[in-house]
Every structure is written in structure tokens, then in C-alpha cells.
Scaffold this motif. Structure first.
Motif, PDB file in Angstrom:
ATOM      1  N   VAL A 142       0.855  -1.196   0.000  1.00 40.29           N
ATOM      2  CA  VAL A 142       0.000   0.000   0.000  1.00 40.29           C
ATOM      3  C   VAL A 142       0.889   1.244   0.000  1.00 40.29           C
ATOM      4  O   VAL A 142       0.684   2.179  -0.780  1.00 40.29           O
ATOM      5  CB  VAL A 142      -0.934   0.021   1.234  1.00 40.29           C
ATOM      6  N   ARG A 194       2.043   4.770  -2.993  1.00 43.33           N
ATOM      7  CA  ARG A 194       1.663   6.154  -2.704  1.00 43.33           C
ATOM      8  C   ARG A 194       2.077   7.067  -3.858  1.00 43.33           C
ATOM      9  O   ARG A 194       3.100   6.860  -4.494  1.00 43.33           O
ATOM     10  CB  ARG A 194       2.267   6.617  -1.385  1.00 43.33           C
ATOM     11  N   PHE A 240      -5.445   0.161   2.934  1.00 42.75           N
ATOM     12  CA  PHE A 240      -5.978   1.057   1.912  1.00 42.75           C
ATOM     13  C   PHE A 240      -6.979   2.041   2.514  1.00 42.75           C
ATOM     14  O   PHE A 240      -6.900   3.247   2.298  1.00 42.75           O
ATOM     15  CB  PHE A 240      -6.652   0.221   0.820  1.00 42.75           C
ATOM     16  N   TYR A 287      -5.474   4.452   5.184  1.00 44.81           N
ATOM     17  CA  TYR A 287      -4.324   5.194   4.686  1.00 44.81           C
ATOM     18  C   TYR A 287      -4.447   6.694   4.955  1.00 44.81           C
ATOM     19  O   TYR A 287      -3.508   7.352   5.398  1.00 44.81           O
ATOM     20  CB  TYR A 287      -4.195   4.965   3.185  1.00 44.81           C
ATOM     21  N   THR A 288      -5.640   7.236   4.693  1.00 48.26           N
ATOM     22  CA  THR A 288      -5.846   8.689   4.805  1.00 48.26           C
ATOM     23  C   THR A 288      -5.724   9.191   6.236  1.00 48.26           C
ATOM     24  O   THR A 288      -5.559  10.385   6.466  1.00 48.26           O
ATOM     25  CB  THR A 288      -7.223   9.090   4.248  1.00 48.26           C
TER      26      THR A 288
END
Lengths: 212, 212, 212
Positions: free
Chosen positions: A24, A28, A80, A83-84
Motif C-alpha cells: 500500500v 503512494r 488502503f 491510509y488517509t
């Protein structure tokens, strides 16, 4: 008493999670969707072990036990979607830490499996350890058209190769302390990776000829 | 009398040395360290044979006899440290000569091994010969993110494919002269490569349609 | 009554032709000669099945029956020489149609073969179906230094994965209707690919997080 078999299983699961998350993080900055991430995470997590089992001519480990596929898939999905939430500043550091743990664990696992099968002793298990640790990441980088870490300036192969060599040394000379050897090898890889990433350790001058 | 088995061993060793040196030369102009060179040299030297043995489902040759790994490693190390002694002007020529010898030797070896195992006769051994000869170099070029020689304008696959076909023809029609066939096939590859590199031989016009 | 075995053979031949032609179309705009095209077509047509058979540890299908190699080679040659007759405007559409048919057929074939061998049920056959369908194309794209379709914005893995999952569902729950399952799975892949290419279907919003 912690048995070698338990450590083997534990390391496999932890390494699988770490590699799936590293995929993941490796993606990026790219416009990739969830399904591409699932493919990249699976390739990273099981790719090295798949090459190892093919060379050893034994059944592929994830066909024997499909839970590795589920672990990689679920880890990638969680990575995923969360991630933010991560702080961007530390992403590269996190990626390197997670990846370092994974290569240490998989290197020891690959060396052990090849040694037990008597594959090209004593050099074969070291090579298969390095392949188990780095093969999935190399295939992932090729698919992402990203320069492989094999070619980077930082130490990447050298720590894994030294860790696998240490573990192979224990298996050859003191097999009754194989668990200790595995733990020391993992520690060695982590220390060398830490030194590379934080203290900028690198290949000594005599090994750095620029090929013009 | 020189036996086929002796030629087989001799060609394997010479081809391994040549491929390991070709990896050092392929990395010229890059900032790579000794350990990366060792990995690239090993991949180039044993990669094609590894794919061949996997497809044939026989034990990987370098696990049966780890001396190939040592030969590749020592050759790469010597090539690395004596690189600076070489005259730069002739480096590309040297690279091509060394690589041509290696693909000729490995092509014949791969064809012989697949033929003896009856792998998809008669086309299978030719394909495995080409894979043995070019597989390691292709993987090396992929890892170096370098355009593969498969796609270059000069003849690279064609000489190997014709050499392997000639050797397969001898194995099929005149197996009692297999040694002669092997030597003629090696000579054919070297002549065609020489013509390509020095006389600019290329694919005839009818085979060169530009795909728009 | 159309038997499964007949469908299996028919699909294999049609998929091989389609993949060989797709390799010719994938090389458009490049200066490649006939022999490079032959290599790329062979890699595309038999690459995925070769990886599948290696993982299953069964004899490589094109060594058991070399007619696949001849079919791929003759298709590529015809595609190469008749290329200039094609209307340029429709080339990309043609490439995508031919490629879609091939991945649908090979996905179902790979899933079937892995299921019959009991390889990591139930997830293993789906993964091997996807590898059979996309592996050759991915290796071709790596050799051409072309961004893999795995990473494109259009749906490519998802249709194959869903088709293989549908077929695996039939094999698990209603094996007496396996032929029907195979045809429905192929139809599903083609419909999803058509929707992607003509109607711009894509991954839903929740699966498209941009990884910064």
C-alpha cells in the motif's frame, strides 16, 4: 518453551501483514484502485515464498494453507482504507520500518525451509532466504515500473544476506540453538537497516567503484 | 577423445564466467556497489538455467552443484575490481564478445538438456536453449530497467535460435555426431553475432515491417 | 452434447490465437522485427499457462502438446504480414476485443485446471485463473517496458477475477453444470470488459482513494 514451529508460524503471519502494508505504501503517489492494491499486496506478500517453493520443488505454501492469501488481502484492504488517517510526514519512515521487519522475518523463514530440505548447502539456503525476503518486493517494483530497492544506494540486500548467513551458520554449527540463531539474525537485519536509514551506513569505499 | 560430458562441463563453466563478467559490463555508467553487482552477476549467470530447470521440473543445477554460484561470484568480484584497468574504448566491444560466447554455450547446453529429457520434441529443446541463453540477461535487464536486447535492432535472438535449431537437428538426425553438432552450433552463433556487430547484418527487409 | 473436454480444447486454441494476435497489436508504434514479434506472441500466448503449470507442479502444457507453440507462431506471423491491411482507426478497438476474448477463455481454463487438481480450494483456482489470463500479457508488457494493464485506470483484473470466481462457484456448488458455469463466466468477463471500454465503467468511488 517457545517452539521453532510456533515462531515459524508467527513470523510468517507478521511478515505477510508487513509486506501487504508495504505494498500500500509503495503505491503512494499513484492513481491505483483497491483491486490493483490487492494484487500488488498479494504479489509482495507471497511472491518471494512462491519463487522459493518453486525452486525447492515443494507445494506452494499458500496453496497448502490459503490463510496467507486472506491475511494479505485483509491487511491490504485495511491499509488502503485507513491510509488517509496516517500522518503524511512519517509515511516513508513507516514504510521502511514495516518493510525492514518483513524482510528480516522472511529471510530467516526462507533460509530455514531450504536448509531443512538440504537445498544446495551451505550457500543455497542463504540465497533462498534472500529471494524469500526480497523476491516479492522486486516483482512488485517491476510491475509498478519503479526502480527496485536492489539498485538503490542504501543497504538493502546486504543486511538480509548477512542475517541469512548468520542463521545458516547456526543451523550448520549449532542446530540445537536454531531458535536463538533466528532471533539474532532478525535482530542483525533490523540493526543494519536502522543504521542504513537513520545513520546513513553504506557500503565501504572499496565496494563502491563507479563503473564508467 | 573429448567426451560430450566433458564439453558440457567445460561450456557450463566458461559460460558462467562470461555471463558474470557481462553483468559487470552491463552495469557500466551506473552507481552500483559490489553487492548489487554480485546479485546481477548471479542472476545473469544462473537465471536462464534456473528457468529451464523449473520448466523441465528437474532439480535446479546450482543446488545440485553450488560451484556455479562460487564461479559466478568470484568472476563478478574479479571483474568489478579489475574493471578500472580496462581500456574504456573497447568496453562495449568486449561486453558484446563475452556475451556472445556465453549465449552460444548456454544455448547448446539448454538444448541438450531438454532433448535428453524428451521435453516437447522437437520444438521444446530449441525454446529451452534460447531461454537458457537469454533468460538470465533478460531478467538482469528488467532489474536494471534497461531495454532488453530482445527488443534491440541488432540480431540477438535469431543467432541463438538458429544455433539451437542446428544442434537440435543433429540430435534428431545424427545423434552419433552430437559433439560435432554442438561445436558447429556454437560456431554458427558466434559467426552470426560477429556479422551483426561488425558487419551490421540485420533482419531482411520482409521481416522489418514498421508497425504503425 | 458438447463435452467439457471439447470446450477446453476449443477455448485453448482460440485463446492462443487471440493472445498471439494481441502481441502483434501491443507492439504497434515500435520498430520490432518478425522474430521479436514471434517471441512476444509466444510469451503472451503461453506465458500465463506456463506460470500456472509451474505453480501446480504439472508438466508444462506446451511441452505435452507442442501444437500450441505452432498455433501461436503461425498466428503471429499471419498477424504480422497482414497487419498493413488493417484499418488503423480500429486497431485499438480490435486489440481490446481480441485481448478480452483471450483473457475470458484463459481465465476459465486456468480455474478449471487448478480446481481439478485441488490447488488451494477455493481461492487458489481463482488466483491461478487470473494468472493464466493475465500472466503472459504482464510479462510481455514488462519486456516491452510498457505500463502493465494491471495498473491502468480501466477495469482489467476485476472482470477476470469476477469471471473466475463465478466459474469457481459453479465448480464448488453445482459441478454438474460446470459447462454452463464456464460459458456464463466467459460472458460475464466480456460484458464487463465491453462496459469498461465502451461505457467507461470503472471502480466505484470508495475503491479509488488517491494515495498521496
Amino acid at each position: 518453551m517457545i517452539s521453532m514451529a510456533f515462531l515459524f508460524d508467527l513470523f510468517s503471519v507478521l511478515g505477510t501483514v508487513a509486506f501487504a502494508l508495504s505494498a500500500v505504501l509503495a503505491a503512494r503517489g499513484r492513481q491505483v484502485d483497491l483491486f490493483t492494491i490487492l494484487v500488488l499486496a498479494t504479489v509482495t506478500a507471497v511472491g518471494g515464498g512462491t519463487i522459493r517453493d518453486t525452486l525447492l520443488d515443494v507445494p506452494i505454501f499458500w496453496a497448502e494453507d490459503t490463510s496467507y492469501l486472506w491475511i494479505a488481502g485483509v491487511s491490504a484492504m485495511l491499509g488502503f482504507f485507513f491510509y488517509t488517517l496516517l500522518d503524511r510526514r512519517y509515511l516513508n519512515m513507516l514504510y521502511q520500518a514495516v518493510d525492514s521487519v518483513a524482510i528480516a522475518l522472511f529471510g530467516v523463514l526462507g533460509t530455514t525451509k531450504a536448509w531443512e530440505l538440504g537445498f544446495g548447502l551451505p550457500l543455497g539456503p542463504v540465497i533462498l532466504g534472500v529471494i524469500t525476503a526480497t523476491g516479492g518486493g522486486v516483482v512488485r517494483d517491476v510491475l509498478l515500473q519503479r526502480p527496485s530497492m536492489l539498485l538503490g544506494k542504501e543497504l538493502y540486500i546486504v543486511p538480509v544476506a548477512l542475517g541469512c548467513t548468520l542463521h545458516a551458520g547456526f543451523l550448520a554449527l549449532a542446530p540445537q540453538h536454531a531458535e536463538l540463531g533466528a532471533l539474532l539474525a532478525i535482530a542483525l537485519v533490523l540493526v543494519l537497516r536502522y543504521g542504513t536509514l537513520r545513520r546513513h551506513w553504506s557500503v565501504p569505499q572499496w565496494g563502491q567503484l563507479k563503473l564508467k
